[in-house]
Write an enzyme that holds these catalytic residues in place. Sequence first.
Site: not given
Ligand code: RB5
Length: 148
Positions: A8, A98
Amino acid sequence: MKIGIGNDHGAYTLKREIVALLESLGHTVIDFGVGDVTESDYPVAGKAVARAVASGECERGIVLCGTGIGISLAANKVRGIRCAVCNEPYSAQMSRLHNDANMLALGARVVGSELAKMIVRVWLETEFEGGRHARRVAQIMAIEDDAP
Ligand code: RB5
């Protein structure tokens, strides 16, 4: 190896470094992640990489978000996936020895890039031990067939 990668916005910069490492090691990388830091939803990338691994299109998958948690949770919803969040090398090694993890999740806001690269190297180099661990991994995967 053919490795799927996904990220992301929170992990875009680290993703680029990991792709460069993988390519320098001779791996083929298929990138299912976002290409900039515009806000994005980590389940989209987690699912895309997981599906590529589950289908056999990729042998392994590496996914990255801020913590590694959200994107691993998404990946683990796909049948056949064992995605381990490993923000240090010991867990990365054990997830292969594992648990036969077929996907690795990293937290770009948790690890620095050099540590992340060390984790990726260890995870790729370590083989599954099999034996009693194969029985346990089979038990994990059988949960996918449990009702409801
Ligand atoms: C995005 O802000 C954040 O929530 C995402 O990158 C991640 O850490 C979620 O688990």
